[in-house]
Design an enzyme around this catalytic site. Structure first.
Site, short mmCIF file in Angstrom:
data_model
loop_
_atom_site.label_atom_id
_atom_site.label_comp_id
_atom_site.label_asym_id
_atom_site.label_seq_id
_atom_site.Cartn_x
_atom_site.Cartn_y
_atom_site.Cartn_z
CG ASP A 115 -2.05 -0.93 1.19
OD1 ASP A 115 -2.27 -1.53 0.12
OD2 ASP A 115 -2.74 -1.08 2.22
NE ARG A 166 -3.90 -1.65 -4.70
CZ ARG A 166 -3.51 -1.88 -3.44
NH1 ARG A 166 -3.22 -0.89 -2.62
NH2 ARG A 166 -3.38 -3.11 -3.00
P1 FAD Z 1 -14.24 8.54 -5.74
O1 FAD Z 1 -13.55 9.67 -6.45
O2 FAD Z 1 -14.29 8.57 -4.25
O3 FAD Z 1 -15.71 8.44 -6.30
C1 FAD Z 1 -15.95 8.43 -7.70
C2 FAD Z 1 -17.22 7.66 -7.98
O4 FAD Z 1 -17.05 6.28 -7.62
C3 FAD Z 1 -18.44 8.14 -7.21
O5 FAD Z 1 -19.04 9.26 -7.80
C4 FAD Z 1 -19.29 6.88 -7.25
O6 FAD Z 1 -19.91 6.75 -8.51
C5 FAD Z 1 -18.28 5.77 -7.09
N1 FAD Z 1 -18.11 5.45 -5.65
C6 FAD Z 1 -17.05 5.78 -4.89
N2 FAD Z 1 -17.23 5.33 -3.63
C7 FAD Z 1 -18.43 4.75 -3.59
C8 FAD Z 1 -19.20 4.12 -2.56
N3 FAD Z 1 -18.76 4.03 -1.30
N4 FAD Z 1 -20.40 3.61 -2.89
C9 FAD Z 1 -20.87 3.71 -4.15
N5 FAD Z 1 -20.20 4.29 -5.17
C10 FAD Z 1 -19.00 4.81 -4.90
N6 FAD Z 1 -5.33 5.04 -1.36
C11 FAD Z 1 -4.05 5.30 -1.00
O7 FAD Z 1 -3.70 6.47 -0.79
N7 FAD Z 1 -3.14 4.29 -0.87
C12 FAD Z 1 -3.45 2.98 -1.11
O8 FAD Z 1 -2.59 2.09 -0.98
C13 FAD Z 1 -4.79 2.69 -1.52
N8 FAD Z 1 -5.16 1.42 -1.81
C14 FAD Z 1 -6.41 1.20 -2.31
C15 FAD Z 1 -6.74 -0.10 -2.71
C16 FAD Z 1 -7.97 -0.33 -3.29
C17 FAD Z 1 -8.31 -1.71 -3.74
C18 FAD Z 1 -8.91 0.75 -3.46
C19 FAD Z 1 -10.23 0.53 -4.10
C20 FAD Z 1 -8.59 2.00 -3.03
C21 FAD Z 1 -7.35 2.24 -2.45
N9 FAD Z 1 -7.01 3.52 -2.00
C22 FAD Z 1 -5.72 3.77 -1.62
C23 FAD Z 1 -8.05 4.58 -1.86
C24 FAD Z 1 -8.11 5.49 -3.05
O9 FAD Z 1 -6.97 6.31 -3.10
C25 FAD Z 1 -9.36 6.40 -3.00
O10 FAD Z 1 -9.29 7.20 -1.85
C26 FAD Z 1 -10.68 5.67 -2.96
O11 FAD Z 1 -10.66 4.53 -3.75
C27 FAD Z 1 -11.81 6.60 -3.45
O12 FAD Z 1 -11.62 6.96 -4.80
P2 FAD Z 1 -12.43 6.27 -6.00
O13 FAD Z 1 -11.56 6.29 -7.21
O14 FAD Z 1 -12.86 4.92 -5.58
O15 FAD Z 1 -13.71 7.13 -6.25
#
Ligand code: FAD
Length: 287
Positions: A115, A166
């Site tokens: 991560d 990732r």
């Molecule tokens: P967002 O910009 O939050 O949302 C965009 C759209 O996605 C929304 O409008 C909606 O349509 C959909 N969506 C988002 N969340 C939801 C929900 N809860 N329910 C329904 N629809 C939703 N971050 C780090 O800094 N370091 C890491 O190592 C790290 N590892 C990760 C590993 C995985 C597998 C994932 C999925 C995320 C990880 N993250 C990590 C978090 C990441 O950086 C984001 O903060 C987080 O994924 C939110 O961004 P998003 O791209 O999902 O969408």
């Protein structure tokens, strides 16, 4: 009363986001999602240890988890936080513990994700990743955050490596000279990074996002460049979409945290989206 519920066990609302307290519960969850064609990325909850002993203890937990995941009939990987295995104690502690975990993962044939935490840890994390990606045949992956201004340069640096990256938007709020906070700017940066990665990477890309727009973009880029990719989402978020994408033939993996330190992770999930908070409130009201 509510606190009693929280302190004695993982209540049903939290168990949507956390796969239990024990490794056995986490592995059982992986087996369950495997039945729907979704792989598991298992994360033992824990971070920012300031002493060596909890970091070493979590290293050992990961090693025994790897033995369970390596048994052959489970589709699962692990994902480790640098500050969980000693980065706040010292870079050498982190590197030693990571080397032990990566070696064990290699022996068990299990992929190991690292991560990415806040921007002060990026150099140490990527240096360690680069070493393992070049010096061992280990199956190791790093995470890059589109909200950091340095990420396009990091992507260029990592493009030649054989392992996976990732790509996420970034969960930490970087200072303005280091990163973007504006959501549209982050989205734009994410799309640029995706395009670069599909064009330049051979080792494979993980699209770590729940954003339907980014997932559609990844599908288009796959059609254009043919680079292998997987979609990664968190446990409890867009679960139906995860299984739907898997049934359409996409490689989908669910990041599933587990362990006794689940409460703060659960609060974070609840705080970050109104929908999650409403869902939790309805569940409490109905229980
Ligand atoms: P967002 O910009 O939050 O949302 C965009 C759209 O996605 C929304 O409008 C909606 O349509 C959909 N969506 C988002 N969340 C939801 C929900 N809860 N329910 C329904 N629809 C939703 N971050 C780090 O800094 N370091 C890491 O190592 C790290 N590892 C990760 C590993 C995985 C597998 C994932 C999925 C995320 C990880 N993250 C990590 C978090 C990441 O950086 C984001 O903060 C987080 O994924 C939110 O961004 P998003 O791209 O999902 O969408």
């Amino acid at each position: 009363m509510l606190w009693d519920l929280f302190s004695s066990m993982i209540p049903p609302i939290a168990s949507d986001f956390v796969a239990g307290e024990s490794p056995a519960e986490a592995i059982a969850h992986v087996r369950e999602i495997n039945r729907g064609g979704v792989g598991g990325i298992v994360n033992l909850l824990g971070e920012h240890y300031s002493e060596r002993s909890p970091a070493d203890a979590d290293r050992e937990e990961y090693c025994s988890l790897l033995a369970d995941l390596g048994c052959g009939d489970v589709d699962g990987t692990i994902s480790v936080k640098p500050s969980q295995i000693g980065l706040d104690v010292g870079e050498t502690v982190f590197e030693d513990n990571l080397a032990t975990i990566v070696e064990r993962a290699e022996a068990e044939g299990v992929f190991c994700w690292i991560d990415m935490e806040d921007h002060t840890t990026t150099d140490a994390t990527l240096d360690a990743y680069e070493r393992h990606a070049t010096e061992t045949d280990s199956g190791v992956g790093a995470c890059l955050q589109a909200n950091l201004k340095r990420t396009p340069d990091d992507l260029e640096r990592l493009a030649a490596l054989p392992e996976k990256v990732r790509l996420v938007k970034g969960a930490y709020n970087p200072p303005p000279d280091v990163g973007y906070r504006d959501r549209d700017r982050v989205d734009e940066a994410y799309e640029d990074c995706l395009e670069f990665a599909f064009r330049e990477f051979d080792g494979g890309i993980a699209v770590g996002s729940h954003d339907p727009r980014m997932i559609e973009r990844a599908k288009e880029l796959y059609d254009a460049y043919g680079t292998d990719f997987e979609i990664q989402m968190l446990m409890g978020v867009r679960t139906a979409a995860q299984f739907e994408l898997a049934s359409e033939g996409y490689d989908v993996n669910q990041y599933l945290p587990f362990g006794p330190k689940w409460l703060s992770y659960f609060y974070r999930r609840i705080r970050e989206r109104k929908e999650n908070a409403l869902f939790a409130l309805r569940a409490v009201a109905g229980s």
